[in-house]
Design an enzyme around this catalytic site. Structure first.
Site, PDB file in Angstrom:
ATOM      1  N   SER A 555       0.842  -1.187   0.000  1.00 65.51           N
ATOM      2  CA  SER A 555       0.000   0.000   0.000  1.00 65.51           C
ATOM      3  C   SER A 555       0.884   1.248   0.000  1.00 65.51           C
ATOM      4  CB  SER A 555      -0.962  -0.042   1.182  1.00 65.51           C
ATOM      5  OG  SER A 555      -1.998   0.881   1.031  1.00 65.51           O
ATOM      6  N   ASP A 640      -9.826  -3.969  -5.291  1.00 61.54           N
ATOM      7  CA  ASP A 640      -9.235  -3.105  -4.273  1.00 61.54           C
ATOM      8  C   ASP A 640      -9.870  -1.718  -4.341  1.00 61.54           C
ATOM      9  OD1 ASP A 640      -7.613  -1.713  -2.517  1.00 61.54           O
ATOM     10  OD2 ASP A 640      -5.761  -2.638  -3.243  1.00 61.54           O
ATOM     11  N   HIS A 675      -7.845  -5.184  -1.240  1.00 63.25           N
ATOM     12  CA  HIS A 675      -6.591  -4.632  -0.759  1.00 63.25           C
ATOM     13  C   HIS A 675      -5.776  -5.624   0.061  1.00 63.25           C
ATOM     14  CE1 HIS A 675      -4.069  -1.148  -0.199  1.00 63.25           C
ATOM     15  NE2 HIS A 675      -4.066  -1.293   1.126  1.00 63.25           N
TER      16      HIS A 675
END
Length: 705
Positions: A555, A640, A675
């Site tokens: 991320s 995501d 995610h």
């Protein structure tokens, strides 16, 4: 995407890596479709902007072609992947039980069963020897779905009704259900597009829940009466500012419901008596730009942790009858060397959570006598946090502890006697012996002479000859302090002679709030230079060299990976960028995307030319150059909602077009998750085994010591 008729994958360069020739497999080449992006007088050409349309068959075809190429390029590691998966699985006690916690007359816990991918949530009444009642079997909810994530699971105050929510896509849009725990029948009330917070009022029939907008921002708070028409739920609060999101929770005292309206640097808290569900929420203190605060309740007081005129936060208190700011009194003043993380109230005690010298700790204050005790730990680097403590009327504090060598452990701490009792240490199967491993807390100096900490663990007996393979992680954003935790999978690294390290770079809050503020906005590059400094330090001290150094981040940590491999590609042998936030400038300019406006309080408003130019100068996608890069694995999730799949896909395509080396570059997209990757615990291990196999393959780490 234009693909050759002969096959799915187009040849880019016949002078390619030997494995390509051996397998007759070549990387996909995405078509260029230049689009001009303009702002602040700046013109940028984005050749891969077209990838942002998930409904475009060419986009899906490209992702599938990349997955096919990745599978082919990793085929020679299948045995290694299987070996790693079996190792990691063999260390886990598949049939296991969490430590039950008590709430009123019930003991609640979860358990897992061998062969089942998800937890089973249970309770027992009055005694742990009582008959088990299964509340929710997530395995049943996952049946027929590739993905299944539990959002909330909240029991009504009378323990008769359970609210729970499920997401089957990974997009973090949850459907909320209500189950009668006596009849085991679902109520007809079903609510879509809910988020992670829900609170029961004390009447056992009213709930407050948050719903998300098109950009996945929790922006509305609704009140629902069980059995009522969901379409008629009353909107209690709407937040129009895209920089803020909503969260609702309840005080441990059960007396108040709190609505927190929070951005990255500003917050506001409203409160409602939980006995009066149909009254109006009242504001404790109106939001003030740059001021964060949160609230805890005890007896006649609200305890407030705030950073107003207190960078590292301070603790204040006010009467619930006199909430105006002029009545607030300082209980713990600001301290420049101690970050006040939060407080937790019990009937006779206040637990004060702090971080000093980079390490977390707590002190317990007796509210009657004023006496204090400190909860401390002997290891050089570790993680400590509050556990499940739903009871207000208790002298027992439950907390969780772990380190790089100590498995996750649950303790009960008697706040009267200061004695702690180990309730459970997670069992590591296969004869794990912690005395064979050593952890350390290292410090290095950045270019501006700031000391940057590194947590490190290794198997005893290694030599610092500069040839050890080393795997270093980093994050450094949003004030998130990278947790120093034990994971059984790390043993698959350590037992092969790999050193494992965590770089605690600026942008987190390990060293206090200033640590965060000096790694954001126009100081963001400190995060990247700190990470590079940590790598150089470990090399200079003989822990490894650049030919044996692998790095990983996810991320915003993936942004870190993209930035440092652009800045110093010569320093790293292997880079793993998991769901990386790499197209920073384009993403936060697009306010229709989840989180974009909120991101302005982290990176800066790109509509301001100074911020625009600064972000552009480090945004990984915008700074790919014609030069040699390390071996790279990039991952993505098609669903995501936090980092859209096209960011890693675009970075991969641009790197393929511009990099001048023959080092392997792989993109692996999970076409059925978001995610966090796979929700299935077995599939998660397989994803990790795949990542480790990629790293081991290119570092030459194949056999256990």
């Amino acid at each position: 995407m234009h693909l050759q008729k002969e096959g799915r994958i187009k040849v880019k360069n016949m002078n390619t890596h030997s494995r390509h020739l051996q397998t007759n497999v070549f990387p996909p080449v995405a078509k260029k479709q230049p689009q001009i992006l303009e702002l602040n007088g700046d013109r940028r050409i984005d050749n891969y902007f077209w990838m942002r349309d998930p409904e475009n068959p060419e986009v899906i075809a490209y992702l599938e072609a990349e997955n096919a190429y990745t599978d082919a390029m990793m085929e020679h590691t299948i045995d290694l992947q299987n070996e790693l998966y079996k190792e990691m699985l063999a260390r886990i006690k598949e049939t296991d039980l969490s430590v039950p916690y008590r709430k009123d007359n019930y003991y609640y816990y979860s358990r897992t069963e061998e062969g089942k991918a998800y937890p089973i949530y249970c309770r027992k009444k009055v005694s742990l020897e009582a008959e088990e009642e299964i509340l929710l079997d997530q395995n049943q909810l996952a049946n027929g779905y590739e993905f299944c994530d539990l959002g909330v699971l909240v029991i009504s105050p009378n323990h008769q009704i359970m609210a729970y929510s499920i997401d089957h896509t990974g997009a973090e849009r949850y459907t909320l259900f209500f189950l009668d725990l006596k009849s085991k029948k679902l109520y007809p009330d079903t609510i879509d597009n809910t988020y992670f917070s829900l609170v029961w009022a004390n009447d056992n029939k009213t709930v407050f829940y948050t719903q998300i907008d098109e950009a996945n921002r929790p922006f509305n708070l609704f009140r629902h009466t069980l059995g009522g028409n969901v379409a008629e739920d009353e909107l209690i609060y709407h937040e129009p500012d895209d920089a803020y999101h909503l969260y609702v929770d309840k005080s441990r005292s059960q007396a108040y419901i709190f609505l927190t309206i929070a951005g990255s640097i500003t917050s506001e808290v409203q409160y409602l008596k939980a006995d009066y569900a149909f009254c109006k929420f009242e504001v404790i203190a109106p939001r003030k730009t740059g001021v964060l605060y949160n609230v805890e309740h005890h007896s006649d007081y609200f305890y407030i942790v705030t950073n107003e005129e207190a960078t590292n936060f301070k603790l204040m208190r006010t009467s619930v009858a006199r909430i105006f700011k002029e009545n607030w009194k300082t209980i713990i003043p600001h301290r420049p060397d101690v970050r006040l993380s939060g407080v937790s109230a019990f009937i006779n005690h206040l637990v004060i959570y702090e971080r000093e010298g980079g390490l977390p700790g707590a002190r317990v204050q007796n509210l009657t006598t004023g006496a204090e005790s400190h909860i401390t730990f002997p290891e050089p680097t570790y993680e400590f946090e509050e556990g499940s403590n739903p009871e207000f009327n208790t002298n027992i504090l439950r907390f969780n502890y772990t380190s790089l060598v100590t498995p996750p452990s649950v303790f009960d701490y008697d706040m009267n006697t200061n004695q702690r009792e180990l309730k459970k240490e997670t069992e590591v199967l296969g004869g794990y012996d912690r005395t064979q491993y050593q952890s350390e807390w290292l410090m290095t100096s950045a270019a501006d002479r700031i000391k940057v900490p590194i947590s490190i663990v290794y198997r005893k007996g290694i030599k610092k000859d500069g040839k050890n393979p080393l795997f270093m992680l980093g994050y450094g954003s949003y004030g998130y302090s990278y947790p120093v935790t034990f994971a059984p999978d790390i043993l698959s690294l350590l037992d092969r002679g790999v050193v494992f390290a965590i770089a605690h770079v600026r942008g987190g809050e390990e060293m206090g709030r200033h640590w965060y503020e000096s790694g954001k906005f126009l100081h963001k590059k400190n995060t990247f230079s700190d990470f590079i400094t940590c790598a150089e330090y470990l090399i200079s001290r003989g822990w490894t060299d650049s030919e044996h150094l692998a790095i990983s981040g996810g991320s915003a940590g993936g942004l870190l990976m993209g930035a440092v491999m652009n800045m110093r590609p010569d320093l790293f042998k292997v880079v793993v960028a998991r769901v990386p936030f790499v197209d920073v400038l384009t993403t936060i300019l697009d306010t229709s995307l989840p989180l974009s406006v909120m991101e302005w309080e982290e990176w800066g408003n790109p509509n301001d030319k100074a911020y625009y130019e600064y972000i552009k100068s480090y945004s990984p996608y915008d700074n790919v150059e014609e030069k040699d890069y390390p071996y790279i694995l990039i991952t993505a999730g098609l669903n995501d909602s936090r980092v859209k799949y096209w960011e890693p896909a675009k970075l991969t395509a641009k790197l393929r077009n511009m990099k001048t080396d023959n080092n392997t570059l792989l993109l692996k997209t999970n076409m059925g998750a978001g995610h966090s990757g796979a929700s299935n615990r077995y599939e998660s291990l397989k994803e990790l085994a795949f990542e480790y196999a990629f790293v081991f393959d290119h570092l030459g780490v194949l056999k256990k010591d």
